[in-house]
Design an enzyme around this catalytic site. Structure first.
Site, short mmCIF file in Angstrom:
data_model
loop_
_atom_site.label_atom_id
_atom_site.label_comp_id
_atom_site.label_asym_id
_atom_site.label_seq_id
_atom_site.Cartn_x
_atom_site.Cartn_y
_atom_site.Cartn_z
N SER A 248 -73.04 -27.56 -12.56
CA SER A 248 -74.07 -28.04 -11.65
C SER A 248 -73.47 -28.37 -10.27
O SER A 248 -72.81 -27.53 -9.68
CB SER A 248 -74.79 -29.24 -12.28
OG SER A 248 -75.87 -29.68 -11.51
N ASP A 420 -83.32 -22.31 -16.23
CA ASP A 420 -82.73 -23.40 -15.46
C ASP A 420 -83.54 -23.63 -14.18
O ASP A 420 -83.65 -22.74 -13.33
CB ASP A 420 -81.29 -23.07 -15.12
CG ASP A 420 -80.48 -24.28 -14.70
OD1 ASP A 420 -81.06 -25.20 -14.08
OD2 ASP A 420 -79.27 -24.32 -14.98
N HIS A 449 -80.84 -26.29 -17.80
CA HIS A 449 -79.69 -26.93 -17.17
C HIS A 449 -78.85 -27.77 -18.14
O HIS A 449 -77.61 -27.72 -18.09
CB HIS A 449 -80.18 -27.80 -16.01
CG HIS A 449 -79.18 -27.99 -14.93
ND1 HIS A 449 -78.75 -26.96 -14.11
CD2 HIS A 449 -78.49 -29.09 -14.51
CE1 HIS A 449 -77.87 -27.41 -13.24
NE2 HIS A 449 -77.69 -28.70 -13.46
#
Length: 472
Positions: A248, A420, A449
């Site tokens: 991320s 995601d 995610h």
């Protein structure tokens, strides 16, 4: 290539006495998508909580350790600060990457409420706590994990977490489902990094959590200071090039550094999970709602610097209810999906446990930076407005992070998911197209995610590929 967004000028206070050795048991705060915050207690090293014991690892540090330092008188405090200011950094010997820089100051920590004690030691893995000081005087928590099953003969691996979370995200599942344990069992020397204001970092040498300066950062600072300090510390201790795993926002910080030729000499290979450079196509309903009402500008006007987005804090609950006014009960039950996308493979029975640690808060400036990147469709530095931009960057617009600057010789593996909401496939495709090399790429259609770090089947779908990439 420059960003063209004009934003309100933000006056920020910087500085502070960097020689004033201070530590904080901080609870992190995170940004625009939504972060489950835990409030923490700020403590200085010279007013130290009895649960924290500092043991300086290297001989260049002053021979100080405090079990309960709150009872030092003013003269003793001045002496301690003066001694701390005289400590000199470790100069690395000529090791594998040719001209390496000075290692950041770092200390071994014994912390009874630390990540090691809470999450790693119960599984009988060896775990050590470090405090690493950045150039802008934040005190970062770093953990080193080794397996009781096999020696760490295959070199160091450094894992850097993403938005709204801390380094603890990697070890919230049992060893058979958590990447650090799987790596350690495979013979790797595993290191976990923690961003500056997260739960298992230690604050700042001068600022308290209530200070504006404590929250004056975005991914620019995470890349320039936090990632740099932790990577250099890992190299200083191990003496070997590092295999990097970002997740991320941790990938965005790495891309920012690598694109400027920074840290690449320390990195042997890099894996990017749910990679982020561009954010223009992200689909998080919570994030889009915040952008639609220009929440970043509202926070500027109200002089709010700390950003919370969780039902566990009063301000976070108020904000979430405001962003989701028509069906509050639905939002409360489905906030992870509304933030990250529809995760396929999480163990819902563990959410009460996860909730003890995640999500965490971030700076409002970090959230604002994401909003700028979304609006301008660019991967650029923070936009302070024309006047301040010119002072900082010598241009009216902030410069972009040029992905073509990442060395083509650096082996890369990118893994992203089709569901995601933060690392959108369209944005990932653009990222890959702009890289000067042809990275290895794995696309998992049903992953969102959080599946990459908490998914029950991530060992088979993701971690096996990571191990193969590192071994190849």
């Amino acid at each position: 290539m420059e960003c063209e967004l004009e934003v309100l000028k933000e006056k920020v206070s910087r500085g502070g006495d960097r020689s004033n050795l201070t530590a904080t048991t901080s609870r992190d705060r995170f940004d625009s998508s939504r972060r489950l915050a835990r409030l923490g207690t700020t403590i200085s090293l010279l007013e130290l909580d009895k649960n924290v014991m500092f043991v300086f690892e290297h001989p260049f540090h002053t021979a100080l350790s405090f079990q309960k330092a709150g009872n030092l008188d003013s003269t003793q405090k001045k002496v301690a600060r003066k001694q701390a200011s005289r400590t000199s950094p470790v100069v690395l010997q000529q090791r594998e990457p040719a001209a390496l820089a000075v290692a950041p100051p770092a200390q071994r920590i014994e912390r009874s409420d630390g990540l090691c004690r809470q999450l790693v030691h119960p599984y009988s893995y060896d775990c050590q706590e470090y405090m690493v000081t950045t150039e802008d005087s934040f005190l970062l928590g770093v953990q080193r994990i080794k397996s009781p099953k096999s020696p760490a003969s295959r070199g160091p691996v450094f894992l850097y977490h993403g938005v709204l979370i801390g380094g603890d995200i990697w070890v919230l599942n049992p060893p058979s489902e958590s990447l650090p344990y799987i790596l350690a069992d495979a013979g790797y020397d595993v290191w976990l990094g923690n961003t500056r204001t997260t739960s298992f970092s230690y604050g700042h040498v001068s600022y308290r959590r209530s200070d504006q300066g404590f929250w004056d950062w975005s991914v620019d600072e995470l890349s320039r200071y936090d990632l740099s300090a932790m990577i250099k510390h890992t190299y200083a201790v191990t003496g070997r090039q590092i295999k990097f795993i970002g997740y991320s926002e941790g990938t965005q910080a790495a891309f920012a550094a690598f694109s400027q030729g920074q840290l690449v000499e320390y990195i042997e290979k890099a894996v990017m999970l749910a990679p982020i450079a561009y954010l223009h196509h992200f689909t998080s309903p919570i994030g889009l709602a915040g952008i639609a009402i220009q929440l970043d500008k509202i926070y500027d006007a109200l002089h709010i610097y700390q950003f919370s987005l969780t039902y566990r804090s009063r301000t976070g609950k108020q904000l979430l209810d405001y962003l989701c006014p028509n069906n509050i009960n639905f939002c409360q039950k489905n906030w992870i999906t509304l933030l990250t996308g529809n995760n396929c493979c999480l163990n819902n029975s563990r959410w009460e446990f996860y909730d003890n640690y995640e999500l965490q808060d971030t700076s409002a400036k970090n959230m604002k930076h994401f909003a700028q990147q979304y609006r301008t469709q660019t991967f650029c530095k923070f936009d302070y407005g024309a006047t301040e931009n010119f002072r900082r960057y010598r241009s009216k617009s902030p410069p972009s992070y040029d992905l073509t600057g990442i060395p083509s010789q650096l082996p890369l593996l990118l893994i992203n998911g089709g569901r995601d909401a933060l690392s959108d496939p369209t944005d990932v495709d653009r990222l890959i197209a702009e890289l000067p090399s042809r990275p290895q790429h794995l696309f998992i259609p049903d992953y969102a995610h959080f599946d990459f770090v908490l998914g029950l089947n991530a060992k088979d779908k993701v971690y096996g590929r990571v191990l193969s990439f590192f071994a190849g």
